[in-house]
Design a protein around this motif. Structure first.
Motif, PDB file in Angstrom:
ATOM      1  N   LYS A 147       0.862  -1.175   0.000  1.00  0.00           N
ATOM      2  CA  LYS A 147       0.000   0.000   0.000  1.00  0.00           C
ATOM      3  C   LYS A 147       0.902   1.228   0.000  1.00  0.00           C
ATOM      4  O   LYS A 147       1.915   1.268   0.698  1.00  0.00           O
ATOM      5  N   LEU A 148       0.510   2.214  -0.792  1.00  0.00           N
ATOM      6  CA  LEU A 148       1.283   3.443  -0.916  1.00  0.00           C
ATOM      7  C   LEU A 148       0.600   4.578  -0.182  1.00  0.00           C
ATOM      8  O   LEU A 148      -0.610   4.546   0.029  1.00  0.00           O
ATOM      9  N   PRO A 149       1.375   5.625   0.158  1.00  0.00           N
ATOM     10  CA  PRO A 149       0.719   6.817   0.698  1.00  0.00           C
ATOM     11  C   PRO A 149      -0.296   7.336  -0.331  1.00  0.00           C
ATOM     12  O   PRO A 149      -0.096   7.184  -1.545  1.00  0.00           O
ATOM     13  N   VAL A 150      -1.380   7.922   0.149  1.00  0.00           N
ATOM     14  CA  VAL A 150      -2.478   8.338  -0.721  1.00  0.00           C
ATOM     15  C   VAL A 150      -2.000   9.235  -1.857  1.00  0.00           C
ATOM     16  O   VAL A 150      -2.388   9.040  -3.015  1.00  0.00           O
ATOM     17  N   ASP A 151      -1.142  10.212  -1.583  1.00  0.00           N
ATOM     18  CA  ASP A 151      -0.705  11.129  -2.633  1.00  0.00           C
ATOM     19  C   ASP A 151       0.107  10.420  -3.713  1.00  0.00           C
ATOM     20  O   ASP A 151      -0.044  10.695  -4.904  1.00  0.00           O
ATOM     21  N   VAL A 152       0.935   9.468  -3.322  1.00  0.00           N
ATOM     22  CA  VAL A 152       1.728   8.705  -4.292  1.00  0.00           C
ATOM     23  C   VAL A 152       0.820   7.766  -5.080  1.00  0.00           C
ATOM     24  O   VAL A 152       0.918   7.664  -6.304  1.00  0.00           O
ATOM     25  N   ASP A 153      -0.090   7.096  -4.395  1.00  0.00           N
ATOM     26  CA  ASP A 153      -1.039   6.199  -5.043  1.00  0.00           C
ATOM     27  C   ASP A 153      -1.837   6.936  -6.119  1.00  0.00           C
ATOM     28  O   ASP A 153      -2.025   6.429  -7.224  1.00  0.00           O
ATOM     29  N   THR A 154      -2.291   8.132  -5.808  1.00  0.00           N
ATOM     30  CA  THR A 154      -3.075   8.919  -6.757  1.00  0.00           C
ATOM     31  C   THR A 154      -2.291   9.187  -8.035  1.00  0.00           C
ATOM     32  O   THR A 154      -2.818   9.038  -9.141  1.00  0.00           O
ATOM     33  N   VAL A 155      -1.036   9.546  -7.899  1.00  0.00           N
ATOM     34  CA  VAL A 155      -0.207   9.848  -9.070  1.00  0.00           C
ATOM     35  C   VAL A 155       0.097   8.580  -9.863  1.00  0.00           C
ATOM     36  O   VAL A 155      -0.011   8.560 -11.093  1.00  0.00           O
ATOM     37  N   VAL A 156       0.475   7.505  -9.183  1.00  0.00           N
ATOM     38  CA  VAL A 156       0.818   6.255  -9.865  1.00  0.00           C
ATOM     39  C   VAL A 156      -0.394   5.704 -10.622  1.00  0.00           C
ATOM     40  O   VAL A 156      -0.264   5.197 -11.738  1.00  0.00           O
ATOM     41  N   ARG A 157      -1.580   5.843 -10.056  1.00  0.00           N
ATOM     42  CA  ARG A 157      -2.786   5.329 -10.713  1.00  0.00           C
ATOM     43  C   ARG A 157      -3.207   6.129 -11.942  1.00  0.00           C
ATOM     44  O   ARG A 157      -4.118   5.728 -12.652  1.00  0.00           O
ATOM     45  N   THR A 158      -2.534   7.243 -12.227  1.00  0.00           N
ATOM     46  CA  THR A 158      -2.821   7.968 -13.469  1.00  0.00           C
ATOM     47  C   THR A 158      -2.255   7.236 -14.674  1.00  0.00           C
ATOM     48  O   THR A 158      -2.654   7.506 -15.806  1.00  0.00           O
ATOM     49  N   LEU A 159      -1.329   6.317 -14.445  1.00  0.00           N
ATOM     50  CA  LEU A 159      -0.768   5.514 -15.538  1.00  0.00           C
ATOM     51  C   LEU A 159      -1.756   4.430 -15.940  1.00  0.00           C
ATOM     52  O   LEU A 159      -2.515   3.936 -15.100  1.00  0.00           O
ATOM     53  N   SER A 160      -1.723   4.035 -17.214  1.00  0.00           N
ATOM     54  CA  SER A 160      -2.556   2.906 -17.632  1.00  0.00           C
ATOM     55  C   SER A 160      -2.061   1.657 -16.918  1.00  0.00           C
ATOM     56  O   SER A 160      -0.936   1.611 -16.424  1.00  0.00           O
ATOM     57  N   ASN A 161      -2.896   0.622 -16.859  1.00  0.00           N
ATOM     58  CA  ASN A 161      -2.524  -0.602 -16.140  1.00  0.00           C
ATOM     59  C   ASN A 161      -1.205  -1.184 -16.614  1.00  0.00           C
ATOM     60  O   ASN A 161      -0.354  -1.550 -15.811  1.00  0.00           O
ATOM     61  N   ALA A 162      -1.015  -1.307 -17.935  1.00  0.00           N
ATOM     62  CA  ALA A 162       0.228  -1.887 -18.467  1.00  0.00           C
ATOM     63  C   ALA A 162       1.411  -0.983 -18.159  1.00  0.00           C
ATOM     64  O   ALA A 162       2.468  -1.462 -17.732  1.00  0.00           O
ATOM     65  N   ASP A 163       1.241   0.324 -18.352  1.00  0.00           N
ATOM     66  CA  ASP A 163       2.334   1.256 -18.058  1.00  0.00           C
ATOM     67  C   ASP A 163       2.666   1.254 -16.577  1.00  0.00           C
ATOM     68  O   ASP A 163       3.826   1.323 -16.191  1.00  0.00           O
ATOM     69  N   ARG A 164       1.637   1.176 -15.741  1.00  0.00           N
ATOM     70  CA  ARG A 164       1.841   1.169 -14.294  1.00  0.00           C
ATOM     71  C   ARG A 164       2.650  -0.050 -13.871  1.00  0.00           C
ATOM     72  O   ARG A 164       3.609   0.061 -13.112  1.00  0.00           O
ATOM     73  N   ALA A 165       2.276  -1.217 -14.364  1.00  0.00           N
ATOM     74  CA  ALA A 165       2.996  -2.446 -14.000  1.00  0.00           C
ATOM     75  C   ALA A 165       4.446  -2.382 -14.471  1.00  0.00           C
ATOM     76  O   ALA A 165       5.363  -2.721 -13.720  1.00  0.00           O
ATOM     77  N   ASN A 166       4.654  -1.937 -15.702  1.00  0.00           N
ATOM     78  CA  ASN A 166       6.029  -1.829 -16.230  1.00  0.00           C
ATOM     79  C   ASN A 166       6.839  -0.817 -15.437  1.00  0.00           C
ATOM     80  O   ASN A 166       8.000  -1.054 -15.107  1.00  0.00           O
ATOM     81  N   TRP A 167       6.227   0.336 -15.119  1.00  0.00           N
ATOM     82  CA  TRP A 167       6.926   1.380 -14.377  1.00  0.00           C
ATOM     83  C   TRP A 167       7.286   0.896 -12.977  1.00  0.00           C
ATOM     84  O   TRP A 167       8.427   1.036 -12.540  1.00  0.00           O
TER      85      TRP A 167
END
Length: 65
Positions: A27-47
């Motif tokens: 689990k990430l801090p809310v502010d970091v989670d919000t930014v990371v979730r702006t990536l598409s699912n595939a981009d998020r997993a790769n990143w």
């Protein structure tokens, strides 16, 4: 995303790297989670995979990517 689909539709490899059987979840801090979730699912997993790999190589093994 290139890879071989394994059980349950999960990717068994990315490119030439085989992936672990079990996923790591955090689990990430809310502010970091919000930014990371702006990536598409595939981009998020790769990143996330790239960032975690680079940090583990640098901080845990002393090897740079």
């Amino acid at each position: 995303m290139t890879g071989i689909r394994g059980y349950g539709g999960m990717y068994a490899s990315v490119g030439e790297q085989k992936l672990a059987e079990k996923a790591i979840s955090v689990k990430l801090p809310v502010d970091v989670d919000t930014v990371v979730r702006t990536l598409s699912n595939a981009d998020r997993a790769n990143w996330l995979r790239r960032i975690i790999t680079e940090a583990a190589q640098k901080e845990l093994t002393g090897n740079s990517p």
